[in-house]
Design an enzyme around this catalytic site. Sequence first.
Site, PDB file in Angstrom:
ATOM      1  N   HIS A  25       2.042  -3.158  -8.497  1.00 20.92           N
ATOM      2  CA  HIS A  25       2.774  -4.411  -8.352  1.00 20.92           C
ATOM      3  C   HIS A  25       4.034  -4.248  -7.495  1.00 20.92           C
ATOM      4  O   HIS A  25       5.051  -4.910  -7.738  1.00 20.92           O
ATOM      5  CB  HIS A  25       3.108  -5.021  -9.724  1.00 20.92           C
ATOM      6  CG  HIS A  25       2.006  -4.864 -10.709  1.00 20.92           C
ATOM      7  ND1 HIS A  25       0.762  -5.417 -10.526  1.00 20.92           N
ATOM      8  CD2 HIS A  25       1.921  -4.149 -11.868  1.00 20.92           C
ATOM      9  CE1 HIS A  25      -0.029  -5.074 -11.522  1.00 20.92           C
ATOM     10  NE2 HIS A  25       0.646  -4.297 -12.345  1.00 20.92           N
ATOM     11  N   CYS A  26       3.971  -3.314  -6.552  1.00 21.39           N
ATOM     12  CA  CYS A  26       5.129  -3.038  -5.665  1.00 21.39           C
ATOM     13  C   CYS A  26       6.357  -2.635  -6.469  1.00 21.39           C
ATOM     14  O   CYS A  26       7.499  -2.956  -6.095  1.00 21.39           O
ATOM     15  CB  CYS A  26       5.445  -4.221  -4.762  1.00 21.39           C
ATOM     16  SG  CYS A  26       4.117  -4.598  -3.635  1.00 21.39           S
ATOM     17  N   THR A  27       6.124  -1.970  -7.591  1.00 23.09           N
ATOM     18  CA  THR A  27       7.238  -1.442  -8.397  1.00 23.09           C
ATOM     19  C   THR A  27       6.886  -0.008  -8.807  1.00 23.09           C
ATOM     20  O   THR A  27       6.682   0.273  -9.987  1.00 23.09           O
ATOM     21  CB  THR A  27       7.485  -2.300  -9.664  1.00 23.09           C
ATOM     22  OG1 THR A  27       6.236  -2.398 -10.380  1.00 23.09           O
ATOM     23  CG2 THR A  27       7.985  -3.681  -9.342  1.00 23.09           C
TER      24      THR A  27
END
Lengths: 414, 139
Positions: A371-373
């Site tokens: 999740h781009c984290t």
Amino acid sequence: MVELSKLMLYLEIMFNPDHIKKNFTIFRHFPELIFVDNASTTQKPQVVIEAIKESYEKYNANIHRAVYDLGIHADENFKNTKKAILQYYNLEQLNYEIVFTAGTTDGINKIARGLEQEISEGDNIVVSEMEHHSNFLPWQELCIRRNATLRIIPITDSGELDLTCIDELIDDKTKIVSIVHISNTLGTINDIQKISKSAKNVSAHFFIDAAQSAALYKDSFANINATAIVFSGHKIFGPSGIGVIIGKSSFFSDLYPFNYGGGMVLEANKNMSIYKKDISKHEAGTPPLAQIAGLLETFHYLSAIDHKAAQNHLKQLAKIFRAKMNGLGIKCMGSPKEFSGIVSVDFGTIHPHDVATYLNSKNIAVRAGHHCTQLIMKKYDIPASVRFSFSIYNTEKDVEQIIQAIHEMRKYFA
Amino acid sequence: MKNELDKLYQTQILNEAKHPFHFEKRSDLHFNERAYNPLCGDRFDLYFNIEEEKITDFFFDGFGCTISKAATSFMIRQIEGQFTKKALEIVTLFIEAIENTGEIRDESLKVFEKTENFKGRIDCILLSWKTMQQLLEKN
């Protein structure tokens, strides 16, 4: 002005998820769809889609450079959209202005580029371990370019920001503090008021990544005194390809232009050109006009929603989902005290993509990955997770169906 | 929808992922190459030896979905014991077949032939295969 027919439609929204669902055409095409990938992008109400279509069919003309009726209408639409956005957040009396961008990522990158000259060796920029890459990498790169230090507010095991160390991290060398309001992975609602105070105490810029909160947490910003608030259209039931920076007028005035071209120059010369002083210096080129028309309608739509009820609804869905997952012995990431409708799950031996593929066979749309984290994934020592992000058109029945599907999935992959 | 799911998770694939071939960390082997997809976090470490231009002792371990794990396991079955030139040929033919929906001659890999059954999962199938192709091309 909102047309009467639309107003009648809006009145139905108050607040019934089943009624709200009828506003979204995608559910007419796919009645069985349970869409819980809303942190990635939300569905679009019919009125927004119609507004975009109408802008091409009836109002297509460029802004600024036309004196004919269509061009004047385009200009008015451009200004009215900005006005509607400021009104929506109760910011119109607080010296804020708006610049349209391509989205949250584009907005933060533009700010980081524009602030290049303000950062010197020895300065620091403060972000958190919870940031989406779009509010992490632009600042990390800026620090590298300017020999500055990136400081990171850590996450606790419960998935909240550890603010006990905030006054050590934010000091008189801090020039920028940029924080995510609602985590796109954990759903945590961060105490931006408290962080803002620490930033203001040292006269640092305070930026809010409001990608997950701009739609339904509209009352969060008026008392914060943020330097700028950044978000995307497509995550707030609006069009893709457009984003918004709401920034202090003084900030935009001091900020170095981040794009060059038509509309932002006062005088072009062979050696060196002179740029405009007003907000238009940050708006080179033709803006996304159809998306702006769609965004105006998006804010009309959002204005008709009972926000407190919507927030409670999302929280309630997340709460029920978490409880049922616990009942199945499946681990949800974090347990924040303040949260929205986003929950990420580690399914242990069943890979997130296998979970997502199985749920897709039951018409349930979820997202699998980091999740781009990646910093959050590293914190929890997992490579990826499955994220369930609820919105205003999701119901408790959706949660029950998801839980049933998860139950069956575990047997399938056993 | 159940049929579509079964087309993707065919018994052969599920079994291969549950009991992968040579799934073991073998840092003692000379070559150690990582197959990594940053989008989904899949990460396999490939361990092998090359002796007299022949791939010997091929193992892997790591994290990945059913499809990527099974595809890696099938790959190792295919190229362990092969000369590097032949291994590159096998790997390249398979990648081309998957990307261009071509014919797969080898019976044990035919489970992947109908790529329409693997919508959105082509990267999973090819993760280790592409890593191995790059490495063999360099050598």
